[in-house]
Design a protein around this motif. Sequence first.
Motif: not given
Length: 607
Positions: A143-146, A157-163, A336-338, A604-607
Amino acid sequence: MNETTKYTGKSTGFHATVTATLEINNNEITEVAADYQPNTVGGLAIERMKDTILAKNSVEVDAISGATFSSSAFRAAARKAYHVYTGALSPEKAIDPEVSSSLDQEGADIQTSVSKQVDTSKPQNTSPVQKPVYLTPDTKFAAEYDVIIIGGGGAGLAAAAQATSDGLSVLLCEKSGIVGGSTSYSGGVLQASSTKYQKELSHYQNDDPAKHAEYWLAAGEGSVDERLVTDLAYGAPQNIEWLSNLGIKWTSMYGNCHIPYIDDQLFADRIHVYQGGGMSGNGAVLVKALLQAATKNQTTFWYNSPAVALIKDQHNEQIAGVIVDRKGTPTKVKAKKGVVLATASIDHNPALAFKLNRQHYDDLMHKTCLSAQTNTGDGIIMGMSVGGAITGMGGCIDFDGKTGNGTDNRVPTIPLIFVNAAGKRFVCEDATYAYQYRAIFEQEKQFNAPTYMIFGQNSLDYAGSPWTEGSISKDVKNGEVAVAETLTDLSEMINIPHKALRASVDNWNQAMENSADPEFGRQTGLAKIHGPYYAYKNTATNLGAIGGLKINTDSQVLDNFDQPITGLYAAGLNAGGWLGPYYPGSGTAVSGIIHQGRKAAMHLAKI
């Protein structure tokens, strides 16, 4: 005739009685209800187990790892309810939690059993992490994810909620069967300055992040990264608002206890308490809010799925993905991003503690570590395996779990002194808890003997006393506290030179003629100590180790040349350099956990 009937069973959980009610229609379980003490660690596991029972139409389901005691208790209650349906158990026995049968003889929870001790025979590396794997043209990903997040505690969880709110696809891999980690066991409080809640709920109207940062830096004693600490102090108020938007309701404020060498002007009531929070285990409220936010935005969760290795592109040195153990099958997943490492510190890894953090190792060997058993340094080892630097190792979050001394500026320390094996006083006893316990550790290692809290009968009458007449008698009877009419007799009981102990108490009592402590700067409990005299052996309760991977203010992992490792991030107690040689006060850890998880996702969102 298809008639739906309800059946109820009860069993004893870790915190309180757990009740399961099943609605059964024509041998099909149509509804599962649970009644248990709210805001506890096991609540999330019970909610997951309810769904599992419905999906499988069976009470014979596996307990949720990570909260085994709680989910086992619910499973036992559900089994009792089902056996009422089959006629194997009477309704009266089913609702008696004391009824013992094969249905509820389950093992104690490995995470919530506070008495569990680590094997002292040899420091073991308890992490499953392996060497990194290099990307090849033949690499096949399942599988692949950003973004791939390793660890489902507060930082993950904070990272997941924000991303996910920023539109990224996210996979969160959790080693146990339930999210929350050690954040669930915490009180869930957060430090922040200059928020509207601080102004509304305290008398501190002019506090600001600059003062907050200065306080944290002073507590860091020159061992912390000024940029990380300042970034956290200025970001903390925004995180309070972010959590408010997720449904967290802030209801009260308090502050951590003082530190003698830090200017009192730098202190303030900055610890934000939310509705349903503030006590051990109430961090589950925060975890639920973060989980709901991450789930709403379609985070994919893999439970019972430890990450065991990073996948690295040897051409550009970028982290390309992760190998995850999926029920014994190594599964490659592309990032894909990190990748965000959020697996806390080395809490239950004796080998790493022995090598990197001797105070924490001492706690593991002889005392109690209450953090999640899954915290075995996995993220730190993965980061090191690809060249990540480590920093900030050496301290830990220690406090006295029995007395709670120094944990809250609203609760004064009673008249007492701490003495070492030589009978000498050595630290300010009403300073913030981890500051005290660093000194306690150093004294106990120096003398290879315990330190003691010495107090008198009159001390029990003061506000903030952890003992009553009844409880002190019980502790004396079970050997937790020693008591004697004279200091000479007491010194013989605890093997301390009686002249030195007498001198320490006399010096304290003489200073109390002026209600001042010129030696260590005590602020509370400034009164003489009178006999009969008591001695309580200082015993640390450990909430986790300090230190981890070196990061920048975007939570990127840095190598030994301070260069970011492309595609690799660390957050919370998986990261080091933002906490010093002792923990500077309640609410700091959760503030950093939320902040760095969000910062990683934002970058990560800026990449």
